[in-house]
Design a protein around this motif. Structure first.
Motif, PDB file in Angstrom:
ATOM      1  N   VAL A 277       0.563  -1.000   0.013  1.00 42.93           N
ATOM      2  CA  VAL A 277      -0.281  -0.125  -0.031  1.00 42.93           C
ATOM      3  C   VAL A 277       0.400   1.412  -0.397  1.00 42.93           C
ATOM      4  O   VAL A 277       1.789   1.514   0.448  1.00 42.93           O
ATOM      5  N   ALA A 278       0.768   2.321  -0.880  1.00 41.97           N
ATOM      6  CA  ALA A 278       1.429   3.367  -1.443  1.00 41.97           C
ATOM      7  C   ALA A 278       0.811   4.382  -0.581  1.00 41.97           C
ATOM      8  O   ALA A 278      -1.000   4.881  -1.599  1.00 41.97           O
ATOM      9  N   LEU A 279       0.624   5.199  -0.294  1.00 37.74           N
ATOM     10  CA  LEU A 279       0.903   6.865   0.021  1.00 37.74           C
ATOM     11  C   LEU A 279       0.663   7.538  -1.501  1.00 37.74           C
ATOM     12  O   LEU A 279       1.870   7.853  -1.166  1.00 37.74           O
ATOM     13  N   LEU A 280      -1.021   8.007  -1.512  1.00 42.34           N
ATOM     14  CA  LEU A 280      -0.165   9.151  -3.062  1.00 42.34           C
ATOM     15  C   LEU A 280      -0.352  10.140  -2.228  1.00 42.34           C
ATOM     16  O   LEU A 280      -1.510  10.786  -1.521  1.00 42.34           O
ATOM     17  N   ARG A 281       0.278  11.889  -2.328  1.00 39.86           N
ATOM     18  CA  ARG A 281       0.741  12.507  -2.181  1.00 39.86           C
ATOM     19  C   ARG A 281      -0.147  13.333  -3.312  1.00 39.86           C
ATOM     20  O   ARG A 281       1.536  13.727  -3.572  1.00 39.86           O
ATOM     21  N   PRO A 282      -0.640  14.602  -3.822  1.00 39.37           N
ATOM     22  CA  PRO A 282      -0.633  14.677  -5.197  1.00 39.37           C
ATOM     23  C   PRO A 282       0.186  16.141  -4.771  1.00 39.37           C
ATOM     24  O   PRO A 282       0.760  16.892  -4.300  1.00 39.37           O
ATOM     25  N   GLU A 283       0.804  17.022  -6.295  1.00 37.85           N
ATOM     26  CA  GLU A 283       1.997  17.185  -6.706  1.00 37.85           C
ATOM     27  C   GLU A 283       1.068  18.945  -5.926  1.00 37.85           C
ATOM     28  O   GLU A 283       2.315  20.113  -5.687  1.00 37.85           O
ATOM     29  N   SER A 284       0.697  19.655  -6.661  1.00 39.32           N
ATOM     30  CA  SER A 284      -0.084  20.377  -6.760  1.00 39.32           C
ATOM     31  C   SER A 284      -1.031  21.231  -5.719  1.00 39.32           C
ATOM     32  O   SER A 284      -1.037  21.913  -5.560  1.00 39.32           O
ATOM     33  N   ARG A 285      -1.334  20.051  -4.667  1.00 30.21           N
ATOM     34  CA  ARG A 285      -1.810  20.411  -3.927  1.00 30.21           C
ATOM     35  C   ARG A 285      -1.313  21.483  -2.738  1.00 30.21           C
ATOM     36  O   ARG A 285      -0.215  20.581  -2.239  1.00 30.21           O
ATOM     37  N   PRO A 286      -1.324  22.233  -1.476  1.00 31.30           N
ATOM     38  CA  PRO A 286      -1.275  22.827  -0.157  1.00 31.30           C
ATOM     39  C   PRO A 286      -1.055  21.535   0.380  1.00 31.30           C
ATOM     40  O   PRO A 286      -1.765  21.159   0.753  1.00 31.30           O
ATOM     41  N   ALA A 287       0.325  22.809   1.634  1.00 33.52           N
ATOM     42  CA  ALA A 287       0.526  21.564   2.890  1.00 33.52           C
ATOM     43  C   ALA A 287      -0.853  21.611   3.854  1.00 33.52           C
ATOM     44  O   ALA A 287      -1.696  22.844   3.688  1.00 33.52           O
ATOM     45  N   ASN A 288      -1.922  20.670   4.011  1.00 33.18           N
ATOM     46  CA  ASN A 288      -2.328  20.573   5.473  1.00 33.18           C
ATOM     47  C   ASN A 288      -1.619  19.775   6.602  1.00 33.18           C
ATOM     48  O   ASN A 288      -1.697  18.605   6.932  1.00 33.18           O
ATOM     49  N   ARG A 289      -1.943  20.745   7.214  1.00 27.23           N
ATOM     50  CA  ARG A 289      -1.475  20.186   8.860  1.00 27.23           C
ATOM     51  C   ARG A 289      -1.962  19.486   9.112  1.00 27.23           C
ATOM     52  O   ARG A 289      -2.378  18.423  10.135  1.00 27.23           O
ATOM     53  N   ALA A 290      -4.023  19.725   9.019  1.00 25.95           N
ATOM     54  CA  ALA A 290      -5.209  18.832   9.369  1.00 25.95           C
ATOM     55  C   ALA A 290      -4.484  16.863   9.117  1.00 25.95           C
ATOM     56  O   ALA A 290      -4.476  16.519   9.351  1.00 25.95           O
ATOM     57  N   ALA A 291      -4.118  16.986   7.665  1.00 34.12           N
ATOM     58  CA  ALA A 291      -4.045  15.853   6.868  1.00 34.12           C
ATOM     59  C   ALA A 291      -2.828  15.343   7.366  1.00 34.12           C
ATOM     60  O   ALA A 291      -2.508  14.201   7.727  1.00 34.12           O
ATOM     61  N   GLU A 292      -1.995  16.146   7.624  1.00 32.76           N
ATOM     62  CA  GLU A 292      -0.887  15.390   8.253  1.00 32.76           C
ATOM     63  C   GLU A 292      -0.488  15.100   9.380  1.00 32.76           C
ATOM     64  O   GLU A 292       0.175  13.786  10.101  1.00 32.76           O
ATOM     65  N   ALA A 293      -1.559  15.819  10.481  1.00 34.06           N
ATOM     66  CA  ALA A 293      -1.895  15.118  12.023  1.00 34.06           C
ATOM     67  C   ALA A 293      -2.633  13.638  11.651  1.00 34.06           C
ATOM     68  O   ALA A 293      -2.487  12.892  12.320  1.00 34.06           O
ATOM     69  N   LEU A 294      -3.372  13.188  10.885  1.00 33.95           N
ATOM     70  CA  LEU A 294      -4.014  12.075  10.503  1.00 33.95           C
ATOM     71  C   LEU A 294      -4.106  11.510  10.194  1.00 33.95           C
ATOM     72  O   LEU A 294      -3.151  10.521   9.885  1.00 33.95           O
ATOM     73  N   LEU A 295      -2.062  11.634   9.004  1.00 33.16           N
ATOM     74  CA  LEU A 295      -1.769  10.843   8.495  1.00 33.16           C
ATOM     75  C   LEU A 295      -0.520  10.274  10.192  1.00 33.16           C
ATOM     76  O   LEU A 295      -0.194   9.275   9.581  1.00 33.16           O
ATOM     77  N   GLU A 296      -0.574  11.382  10.337  1.00 32.79           N
ATOM     78  CA  GLU A 296       0.434  10.379  11.658  1.00 32.79           C
ATOM     79  C   GLU A 296      -0.081   9.648  12.521  1.00 32.79           C
ATOM     80  O   GLU A 296       0.401   9.013  13.249  1.00 32.79           O
ATOM     81  N   LEU A 297      -1.441   9.615  12.786  1.00 35.51           N
ATOM     82  CA  LEU A 297      -1.851   8.797  13.923  1.00 35.51           C
ATOM     83  C   LEU A 297      -2.727   7.860  13.172  1.00 35.51           C
ATOM     84  O   LEU A 297      -2.769   6.634  13.521  1.00 35.51           O
ATOM     85  N   MET A 298      -2.734   7.362  11.934  1.00 35.03           N
ATOM     86  CA  MET A 298      -2.642   6.332  10.825  1.00 35.03           C
ATOM     87  C   MET A 298      -1.590   5.649  11.007  1.00 35.03           C
ATOM     88  O   MET A 298      -1.646   4.590  10.614  1.00 35.03           O
ATOM     89  N   ALA A 299      -0.330   6.504  11.042  1.00 30.31           N
ATOM     90  CA  ALA A 299       1.076   5.359  10.853  1.00 30.31           C
ATOM     91  C   ALA A 299       1.270   4.605  12.328  1.00 30.31           C
ATOM     92  O   ALA A 299       1.327   3.559  12.108  1.00 30.31           O
ATOM     93  N   ALA A 300       0.876   5.300  13.040  1.00 27.24           N
ATOM     94  CA  ALA A 300       1.225   4.608  14.735  1.00 27.24           C
ATOM     95  C   ALA A 300      -0.194   3.361  14.481  1.00 27.24           C
ATOM     96  O   ALA A 300       0.275   2.760  15.061  1.00 27.24           O
ATOM     97  N   GLU A 301      -1.418   3.757  15.165  1.00 22.49           N
ATOM     98  CA  GLU A 301      -2.178   2.497  14.023  1.00 22.49           C
ATOM     99  C   GLU A 301      -2.172   1.570  13.432  1.00 22.49           C
ATOM    100  O   GLU A 301      -1.854  -0.252  14.360  1.00 22.49           O
ATOM    101  N   ARG A 302      -1.378   1.911  12.706  1.00 17.99           N
ATOM    102  CA  ARG A 302      -0.379   0.744  11.820  1.00 17.99           C
ATOM    103  C   ARG A 302       0.258  -0.016  12.734  1.00 17.99           C
ATOM    104  O   ARG A 302       0.535  -1.481  12.527  1.00 17.99           O
ATOM    105  N   ASP A 303       1.606   0.924  12.991  1.00 14.82           N
ATOM    106  CA  ASP A 303       2.687  -0.231  13.875  1.00 14.82           C
ATOM    107  C   ASP A 303       1.901  -0.666  14.777  1.00 14.82           C
ATOM    108  O   ASP A 303       2.575  -2.406  15.067  1.00 14.82           O
ATOM    109  N   MET A 304       0.285  -0.236  15.322  1.00 13.37           N
ATOM    110  CA  MET A 304       0.282  -1.551  16.625  1.00 13.37           C
ATOM    111  C   MET A 304      -0.549  -3.031  16.135  1.00 13.37           C
ATOM    112  O   MET A 304      -0.483  -3.648  16.793  1.00 13.37           O
TER     113      MET A 304
END
Length: 311
Positions: A277-304
């Motif tokens: 499974v790959a994480l796809l990040r569109p090249e032209s989308r602006p940075a989104n702090r909330a999206a990054e926070a959600l991804l961090e939560l997903m990564a922690a849950e994945r590892d567990m």
């Protein structure tokens, strides 16, 4: 014609294309007129003018009915691509108007979008209560398409990919695992391979999916005929079948762990087939702090979760 500067004539051409698209989507001029808030004769005139400008026949007209020609189908494909780009611009404008991190647009493949991600959203809302989330659950090929057209903040999809326009990061490569009914003769096995599934009701992901192709390849590499009794495109459907004793399935690790049930035993499958499974990040989308926070939560849950897989 579509690419000319937007002068007055081109603005009128947009009306032509809008009328054409409405007729193609609804099937009739009357339904298109209702959709557009115009009279039926007005829509008919717009179609006539479009055909005149293009110099082609878009519809065959018989007894008040309109039947699209092959040219009309080709034109619709082109127009739909333009509308996808327009929707992307609208989404971007809405994000700018709402402010940074007020909305997250995602596209997630079913294996993670039906259980894994939804279970995290309550916890995410505790930290980001004012952030709206659009969770599109769709097949990997569609996730790739939306990432390429810059319509989402991020997507999760199974590799490989054919398009460009996005960055790729590995999210997960844990292997598929055998799901066996608890009272099945294979339930107490330490591991299961293709040879163990001969003359067993085997449930596989459909051949049109990446996983289905990898499973078929694994069987062939072991010299075992690949002959599933059942095929499906969604892992959760397979898991329900296993729970009800229909057969043995080869399932992705997220569905397996998220849907743990006493009626199912999870057994390692060899040769190992990675669930890439790959994480796809569109090249032209602006940075989104909330999206990054959600991804961090997903990564922690994945590892567990992955620590809970049988080895």
């Amino acid at each position: 014609m579509i690419g000319r500067a937007a002068n007055g004539a081109d603005l009128m051409n947009l009306l032509y294309f809008s009328a054409f698209r409405a007729v193609m989507l609804t099937g009739t001029v009357s339904a298109a007129a209702e959709l557009l808030g115009r009279s039926q004769p007005a829509v008919s005139r717009l179609l006539d003018k479009l055909e005149s400008e293009l110099g082609v026949t878009l519809f065959e007209r018989r007894r008040g009915l309109v039947t699209p020609t092959s040219v009309a189908q080709l034109l619709l494909d082109e127009i739909e691509r333009a509308y996808v780009s327009l929707d992307s611009l609208k989404s971007f404008a809405a994000r700018v108007a709402e402010g940074e991190s007020r909305r997250i647009d995602t596209a997630i493949m079913p294996a993670l979008g039906l259980g894994f991600v939804p279970r995290l959203l309550g916890k995410f809302r505790e930290e980001w209560p004012n952030t709206k989330i659009l969770l599109n659950v769709t097949l990997s090929v569609k996730v790739e398409e939306w990432a390429a057209s810059q319509q989402i903040d991020f997507g999760l999809a199974e590799t490989p990919f054919r398009r460009s326009g996005f960055r790729i990061e590995t999210f997960s490569d844990s292997p598929y695992i055998a799901a066996v009914p608890a009272h099945h003769p294979l339930a107490d096995s330490s591991q299961i391979g293709p040879a163990d599934l001969v003359d067993v009701a085997f449930i596989s992901l459909a051949a049109l999916t990446t996983a289905g192709q990898l499973v078929a390849q694994a069987f062939r590499s072991c010299g075992v005929k690949y002959d599933p009794a059942y095929e499906t495109t969604v892992s959760s459907t397979m898991y329900e079948m296993v729970k009800n004793g229909v057969g043995v399935g080869l399932i992705d690790p997220y569905t397996a762990i998220n849907d743990l049930d006493d009626r199912v035993r999870l057994v390692p499958f060899l040769p190992a087939i990675p669930f890439n499974v790959a994480l796809l990040r569109p090249e032209s989308r602006p940075a989104n702090r909330a999206a990054e926070a959600l991804l961090e939560l997903m990564a922690a849950e994945r590892d567990m979760l992955m620590k809970r897989l049988p080895r």
